[in-house]
Scaffold this motif. Structure first.
Motif, mmCIF file in Angstrom:
data_model
loop_
_atom_site.group_PDB
_atom_site.id
_atom_site.type_symbol
_atom_site.label_atom_id
_atom_site.label_comp_id
_atom_site.label_asym_id
_atom_site.label_seq_id
_atom_site.Cartn_x
_atom_site.Cartn_y
_atom_site.Cartn_z
ATOM 1 N N ALA A 151 0.835 -1.207 0.000
ATOM 2 C CA ALA A 151 0.000 0.000 0.000
ATOM 3 C C ALA A 151 0.866 1.252 0.000
ATOM 4 O O ALA A 151 0.562 2.243 -0.676
ATOM 5 N N PHE A 152 1.982 1.194 0.736
ATOM 6 C CA PHE A 152 2.867 2.352 0.798
ATOM 7 C C PHE A 152 3.455 2.652 -0.583
ATOM 8 O O PHE A 152 3.513 3.803 -1.016
ATOM 9 N N THR A 155 0.935 4.207 -2.781
ATOM 10 C CA THR A 155 0.740 5.627 -2.477
ATOM 11 C C THR A 155 1.749 6.487 -3.225
ATOM 12 O O THR A 155 1.411 7.586 -3.666
ATOM 13 N N SER A 156 2.974 5.981 -3.357
ATOM 14 C CA SER A 156 3.958 6.783 -4.081
ATOM 15 C C SER A 156 3.558 6.917 -5.544
ATOM 16 O O SER A 156 3.702 7.988 -6.141
ATOM 17 N N LEU A 158 0.494 6.928 -6.578
ATOM 18 C CA LEU A 158 -0.628 7.879 -6.545
ATOM 19 C C LEU A 158 -0.107 9.316 -6.535
ATOM 20 O O LEU A 158 -0.617 10.184 -7.251
ATOM 21 N N LEU A 159 0.928 9.570 -5.732
ATOM 22 C CA LEU A 159 1.452 10.937 -5.645
ATOM 23 C C LEU A 159 2.054 11.363 -6.967
ATOM 24 O O LEU A 159 1.859 12.509 -7.410
ATOM 25 N N PHE B 70 -2.036 6.937 5.765
ATOM 26 C CA PHE B 70 -2.432 6.822 4.356
ATOM 27 C C PHE B 70 -3.508 7.844 4.000
ATOM 28 O O PHE B 70 -3.507 8.394 2.896
ATOM 29 N N VAL B 73 -1.854 11.093 3.178
ATOM 30 C CA VAL B 73 -1.209 11.121 1.863
ATOM 31 C C VAL B 73 -2.250 11.303 0.773
ATOM 32 O O VAL B 73 -2.095 12.132 -0.135
ATOM 33 N N VAL B 74 -3.349 10.543 0.870
ATOM 34 C CA VAL B 74 -4.379 10.635 -0.165
ATOM 35 C C VAL B 74 -5.034 12.015 -0.131
ATOM 36 O O VAL B 74 -5.352 12.589 -1.181
#
Lengths: 178, 106
Positions: A151-152, A155-156, A158-159, B70, B73-74
């Motif tokens: 998941a981490f 997230t990267s 996603l960014l 999380f 971040v989102v």
């Protein structure tokens, strides 16, 4: 002691939140948002979430609010909004009613449901002489980088997508400028 | 019924976060400025974060704090994209209210 902290930060949070929705000027609303975010950060410290409190101040109160203020200034929309007129008739009473109903449902659920907190996790490490001062950060890092490492990494991604998408959205094409 | 104690319990934090969520909802419904509506969405996200952290302590579970990480971040990514959309909409018009965006419908 915790009662005093709770009352102070809860009043900060509520005053800031009400300020966001009643201040006419968008800049004032953004500054009220900072008050709320600091209050939440204080409550994070009171609840042993030290790393999240630091992230809250740095990311929310720092980066996100500055981004809001930057866009307000960039667009020149820092004009006073007329809150007296109601664009849709009857919308505000209905909105107040809907929010009050939502809060009532949530509070009822909380008050009825607080007997079912039975399952306990493996425990939170608290900073003490045995665990060291960084116990919360260490435990959070172990959780993120072992159990939630996929998941981490997502997230990267996603960014990166968010940054590239925003650049594409706000870029002037050559045809549009000519 | 236990005696009333002045030590904040998890329910206090959850009720506070419910009230904060309600204020955020009211703001999204009432305000017409998209920037302020975004700020109200941040209020709602913070309310949820607060209840996650309160339950993490109540249930002795670090995963509640992980998910708050999380969510932050989102939320940052969401604000970046949302403000980008607002900036690109504002290129073509001078006022900024959510009602103007009705022109987007087909």
């Amino acid at each position: 002691m915790e009662f005093f902290v709770f009352v102070c930060s809860a009043s900060m949070i509520l005053v800031g939140a009400v300020g966001v929705i009643v201040r006419k000027h968008p800049v004032h609303a953004a500054l009220s948002l900072v008050l709320t975010l600091f209050g939440v950060a204080v409550l994070f410290v009171a609840q042993e979430a030290h790393f999240l409190a630091a992230v809250q101040v740095i990311v929310y109160a720092g980066a996100i609010v500055v981004l809001f203020l930057f866009v307000i200034m960039l667009l020149g929309v820092d004009r006073v909004e007329n809150l007296r007129t109601e664009p849709l008739s009857g919308q505000r009473p209905l909105a107040v009613l809907a929010s009050l109903g939502l809060v009532a449902v949530l509070i009822t659920a909380i008050l009825r449901g607080n007997q079912i907190f039975n399952e306990r996790g493996t425990g939170l490490n608290l900073p003490d002489s045995q665990n060291g001062p960084d116990a919360n950060t260490v435990q959070l890092a172990e959780s993120i980088f072992s159990q939630y490492v996929v998941a981490f990494e997502v997230t990267s991604v996603l960014l990166v997508i968010a940054v590239v998408g925003t650049v594409l959205l706000t870029r002037r094409t050559r045809a549009a400028t000519e | 019924m236990t005696a009333f104690s002045l030590e904040p319990t998890t329910s206090w934090y959850l009720v506070l976060s419910a009230i904060l969520f309600g204020i955020g909802t009211l703001g999204v419904l009432v305000r017409r400025n998209p920037l302020v509506m975004f700020m109200c969405i941040e209020l709602m996200l913070n309310a949820v974060n607060l209840s996650f952290v309160a339950l993490a302590r109540e249930l002795n579970d670090i995963n509640g704090q992980t998910i708050v990480f999380f969510v932050m971040v989102v939320a940052a990514a969401e604000v970046v994209v949302g403000l980008g959309i607002i900036v690109s909409i504002m290129r073509s018009r001078s006022t900024l209210t959510a009602d103007d965006l009705a022109g987007l419908k087909g």
